[in-house]
Scaffold this active site. Structure first.
Site, PDB file in Angstrom:
ATOM      1  N   GLY A  34       2.261  -5.588  -2.766  1.00  0.00           N
ATOM      2  CA  GLY A  34       3.740  -5.206  -2.890  1.00  0.00           C
ATOM      3  C   GLY A  34       4.531  -6.291  -2.083  1.00  0.00           C
ATOM      4  O   GLY A  34       4.029  -7.220  -1.563  1.00  0.00           O
ATOM      5  N   LEU A  37      -1.390  -0.973  -8.229  1.00  0.00           N
ATOM      6  CA  LEU A  37      -0.457  -1.863  -9.199  1.00  0.00           C
ATOM      7  C   LEU A  37       0.588  -0.999  -9.752  1.00  0.00           C
ATOM      8  O   LEU A  37       1.179  -1.440 -10.972  1.00  0.00           O
ATOM      9  CB  LEU A  37      -1.319  -2.702 -10.242  1.00  0.00           C
ATOM     10  CG  LEU A  37      -2.437  -3.584  -9.721  1.00  0.00           C
ATOM     11  CD1 LEU A  37      -3.256  -4.224 -10.824  1.00  0.00           C
ATOM     12  CD2 LEU A  37      -1.972  -4.527  -8.592  1.00  0.00           C
ATOM     13  N   SER A  38       1.040   0.122  -9.184  1.00  0.00           N
ATOM     14  CA  SER A  38       2.105   0.929 -10.034  1.00  0.00           C
ATOM     15  C   SER A  38       3.378   0.215  -9.635  1.00  0.00           C
ATOM     16  O   SER A  38       4.361   0.514 -10.509  1.00  0.00           O
ATOM     17  CB  SER A  38       2.055   2.437  -9.098  1.00  0.00           C
ATOM     18  OG  SER A  38       2.318   1.988  -7.832  1.00  0.00           O
ATOM     19  N   LEU A  85      -4.823   5.820  -4.153  1.00  0.00           N
ATOM     20  CA  LEU A  85      -5.193   6.421  -2.693  1.00  0.00           C
ATOM     21  C   LEU A  85      -4.933   8.074  -3.152  1.00  0.00           C
ATOM     22  O   LEU A  85      -5.310   8.699  -2.079  1.00  0.00           O
ATOM     23  CB  LEU A  85      -4.229   6.062  -1.617  1.00  0.00           C
ATOM     24  CG  LEU A  85      -4.467   4.588  -1.244  1.00  0.00           C
ATOM     25  CD1 LEU A  85      -3.155   4.007  -0.273  1.00  0.00           C
ATOM     26  CD2 LEU A  85      -5.823   4.481  -0.549  1.00  0.00           C
ATOM     27  N   SER A 109      10.715   3.989   8.107  1.00  0.00           N
ATOM     28  CA  SER A 109      12.089   3.410   8.100  1.00  0.00           C
ATOM     29  C   SER A 109      13.286   3.794   8.942  1.00  0.00           C
ATOM     30  O   SER A 109      13.227   4.977   9.528  1.00  0.00           O
ATOM     31  CB  SER A 109      12.590   3.830   6.456  1.00  0.00           C
ATOM     32  OG  SER A 109      13.847   3.452   5.881  1.00  0.00           O
ATOM     33  N   THR A 136      15.585   5.097   7.831  1.00  0.00           N
ATOM     34  CA  THR A 136      16.510   6.356   7.352  1.00  0.00           C
ATOM     35  C   THR A 136      16.355   7.497   7.864  1.00  0.00           C
ATOM     36  O   THR A 136      17.048   8.606   8.020  1.00  0.00           O
ATOM     37  CB  THR A 136      15.977   6.548   5.898  1.00  0.00           C
ATOM     38  OG1 THR A 136      14.850   5.943   5.565  1.00  0.00           O
ATOM     39  CG2 THR A 136      16.821   5.757   4.616  1.00  0.00           C
ATOM     40  N   TYR A 151      12.715  10.564  -0.301  1.00  0.00           N
ATOM     41  CA  TYR A 151      12.080   9.455   0.311  1.00  0.00           C
ATOM     42  C   TYR A 151      12.018   9.332   1.861  1.00  0.00           C
ATOM     43  O   TYR A 151      10.822   9.523   2.571  1.00  0.00           O
ATOM     44  CB  TYR A 151      12.599   8.214  -0.280  1.00  0.00           C
ATOM     45  CG  TYR A 151      12.344   6.849   0.566  1.00  0.00           C
ATOM     46  CD1 TYR A 151      13.196   6.627   1.785  1.00  0.00           C
ATOM     47  CD2 TYR A 151      10.951   6.441   0.451  1.00  0.00           C
ATOM     48  CE1 TYR A 151      12.710   5.423   2.358  1.00  0.00           C
ATOM     49  CE2 TYR A 151      10.770   5.249   1.336  1.00  0.00           C
ATOM     50  CZ  TYR A 151      11.546   4.896   2.246  1.00  0.00           C
ATOM     51  OH  TYR A 151      11.247   3.707   2.868  1.00  0.00           O
ATOM     52  N   LYS A 172       9.040   9.831   5.025  1.00  0.00           N
ATOM     53  CA  LYS A 172       9.062   9.126   6.350  1.00  0.00           C
ATOM     54  C   LYS A 172       8.447   9.718   7.479  1.00  0.00           C
ATOM     55  O   LYS A 172       7.981   9.344   8.518  1.00  0.00           O
ATOM     56  CB  LYS A 172       9.790   7.778   6.174  1.00  0.00           C
ATOM     57  CG  LYS A 172       9.750   6.773   5.203  1.00  0.00           C
ATOM     58  CD  LYS A 172       8.235   6.179   5.028  1.00  0.00           C
ATOM     59  CE  LYS A 172       8.174   5.338   4.060  1.00  0.00           C
ATOM     60  NZ  LYS A 172       6.841   4.556   3.891  1.00  0.00           N
ATOM     61  N   TYR A 200      11.715   0.289   9.583  1.00  0.00           N
ATOM     62  CA  TYR A 200      12.242  -1.003   9.072  1.00  0.00           C
ATOM     63  C   TYR A 200      13.809  -0.687   9.024  1.00  0.00           C
ATOM     64  O   TYR A 200      13.934   0.446   8.505  1.00  0.00           O
ATOM     65  CB  TYR A 200      11.695  -1.473   7.541  1.00  0.00           C
ATOM     66  CG  TYR A 200      10.141  -1.314   7.469  1.00  0.00           C
ATOM     67  CD1 TYR A 200       9.834  -1.433   6.372  1.00  0.00           C
ATOM     68  CD2 TYR A 200       9.183  -1.787   8.624  1.00  0.00           C
ATOM     69  CE1 TYR A 200       8.500  -1.371   5.889  1.00  0.00           C
ATOM     70  CE2 TYR A 200       7.936  -1.771   8.393  1.00  0.00           C
ATOM     71  CZ  TYR A 200       7.437  -1.898   6.950  1.00  0.00           C
ATOM     72  OH  TYR A 200       6.280  -1.744   6.814  1.00  0.00           O
ATOM     73  N   ASN A 219      16.765  -3.461   6.880  1.00  0.00           N
ATOM     74  CA  ASN A 219      16.796  -3.891   5.344  1.00  0.00           C
ATOM     75  C   ASN A 219      15.935  -4.975   5.089  1.00  0.00           C
ATOM     76  O   ASN A 219      16.495  -6.166   5.245  1.00  0.00           O
ATOM     77  CB  ASN A 219      18.122  -3.789   4.934  1.00  0.00           C
ATOM     78  CG  ASN A 219      18.836  -2.395   4.725  1.00  0.00           C
ATOM     79  OD1 ASN A 219      18.850  -1.592   5.718  1.00  0.00           O
ATOM     80  ND2 ASN A 219      19.321  -2.195   3.554  1.00  0.00           N
TER      81      ASN A 219
END
Ligand code: WQD
Length: 337
Positions: free
Chosen positions: A11, A34-35, A60, A125, A127, A150, A154, A177, A179
């Site tokens: 990713g 690989l999504s 996973l 994140s 967020t 989302y 987290k 994180y 941005n």
């Protein structure tokens, strides 16, 4: 040579972290379903470093596949990126997000518990802070009720890790994180947004490339320097290097608690208009944009107080915003040839 599992290693942030791990002499094994990426990234990583990482296409969410992997692979640490991450999408697909982001995390931690594995780095994140009351945002800022599914994955993900770390003595670090933007200076890997980009930088580069009509700036009536929202944009290579620093902290047993978390940003706040102006200047481009209404769920200002990460991880950002926006444009040009 220490062997590190990187989930979601093909990713955006994962691939840049694999490159930095290999550059620092770690052996890397990647799990990715690989999504949200393509197998081509594996070859691109190999072109950059000269070493092809071991790769397993595993989902996973399938517990037996996770178990089988660990039967045949001993690892000295895990960096866990694999998760769904689109804020808007998460509101419409809560069960998909909770199933994917929680089951993947839980199955990995169960294997760490059962096989006495150690050193877990979690992709979290900013967020989790929502709209922080005080700026810049320190790690002491209160975690607020998540404004998106989302963001909730987290927040709860960190809680799962904290409880597991304590109960089973697994040393773990969550990196919050801000941005992430940009790409690798080799222009061989970068951000690969699927469909219409939700994030600012890919929408800017696709607009500049003529793939999008014009950029919509979501609101210019915020209480900020120019009315547009402010964020802390961090180069993805700087962010990748923060993961190496966190991993070293755990491997060298320098962590002070079994579960720690750090804000990972540049420490600088940039408004949407400042990003647009900087992008135009460094790339000598005129961007087509218009001001529209605010986007629901956006916070007004978010940028990191990086003092603790700088000190405890012995890490700081080194790549300028100008350089990052130049790389982002070069990467876009390569996609549109
Ligand atoms: C940045 C600014 C928008 C698009 C999200 C997630 C966060 C992380 C990064 C995963 C905001 C404005 C954007 C556009 C715009 N993702 N904007 N026009 O929302 O700060 O953070 O992505 O880990 O968890 O919440 O990033 O890039 O979407 O927006 O004006 O077309 O750009 O309003 O002010 P955000 P973003």
């Amino acid at each position: 040579m220490k062997k590190i599992l990187v989930t979601g290693g093909l990713g955006f942030i994962g691939s840049h972290t694999v490159v930095e791990l290999q550059n620092k002499g770690f052996e890397v094994v990647i799990i990715d379903n690989l999504s949200n990426t393509t197998i081509d990234v594996l070859g691109q990583i190999t072109e950059i470093t000269g070493t092809k990482p071991d790769f397993h296409q595993i989902d996973l969410r399938i517990k037996n596949d996770v178990k089988d992997f660990f039967k045949n692979n001993h690892v000295d640490g895990i960096i866990h990126f694999a998760a769904y991450k689109a804020v808007g999408e998460s509101m419409g697909e809560p069960l998909e997000y909770y199933e994917n982001n929680f089951n993947s995390l839980i199955y990995l931690l169960q294997e760490m518990r059962d096989r006495k594995l150690d050193n877990f780095i979690f992709s979290s994140s900013c967020t989790v802070y929502g709209q922080a009351d005080k700026l810049p945002i320190t790690e002491e800022a209160p975690v607020k009720a998540a404004e998106s599914v989302y963001g909730n994955t987290k927040q709860v993900g960190e809680e799962i890790i904290k409880d597991t770390s304590k109960a089973h003595n697994i040393n773990a670090i969550a990196l919050r994180y801000f941005n992430p933007i940009g790409g690798h200076p080799s222009i061989k890997i970068g951000e690969l947004p699927v469909g219409v980009p939700q994030n600012l930088i890919p929408f800017i580069t696709q607009t500049a490339a003529g793939m999008r009509e014009e950029l919509s700036v979501f609101g210019n009536d915020y209480p900020t320097k120019d009315g547009t929202a402010v964020r802390d944009y961090i180069d993805v290579v700087d962010l990748a290097r923060a993961h190496i620093a966190a991993l070293r902290r755990l491997i060298d047993k320098k962590n002070k608690k079994s579960f720690e978390y750090f804000n990972v940003g540049s420490g600088n706040g940039s408004s949407v208009l400042e990003i647009i102006n900087t992008f135009e200047k460094v790339n000598n481009i005129k961007l087509n944009y218009k001001i529209v209404g605010r986007r629901e769920g956006d916070v007004v200002v978010a940028f990191a107080d990086t003092a603790i990460a700088n000190k405890e991880l012995n890490w700081k950002t080194e790549i300028s915003l100008e350089k990052t926006l130049e790389t982002a444009w070069k990467w876009q040009l390569k996609q549109t040839v």
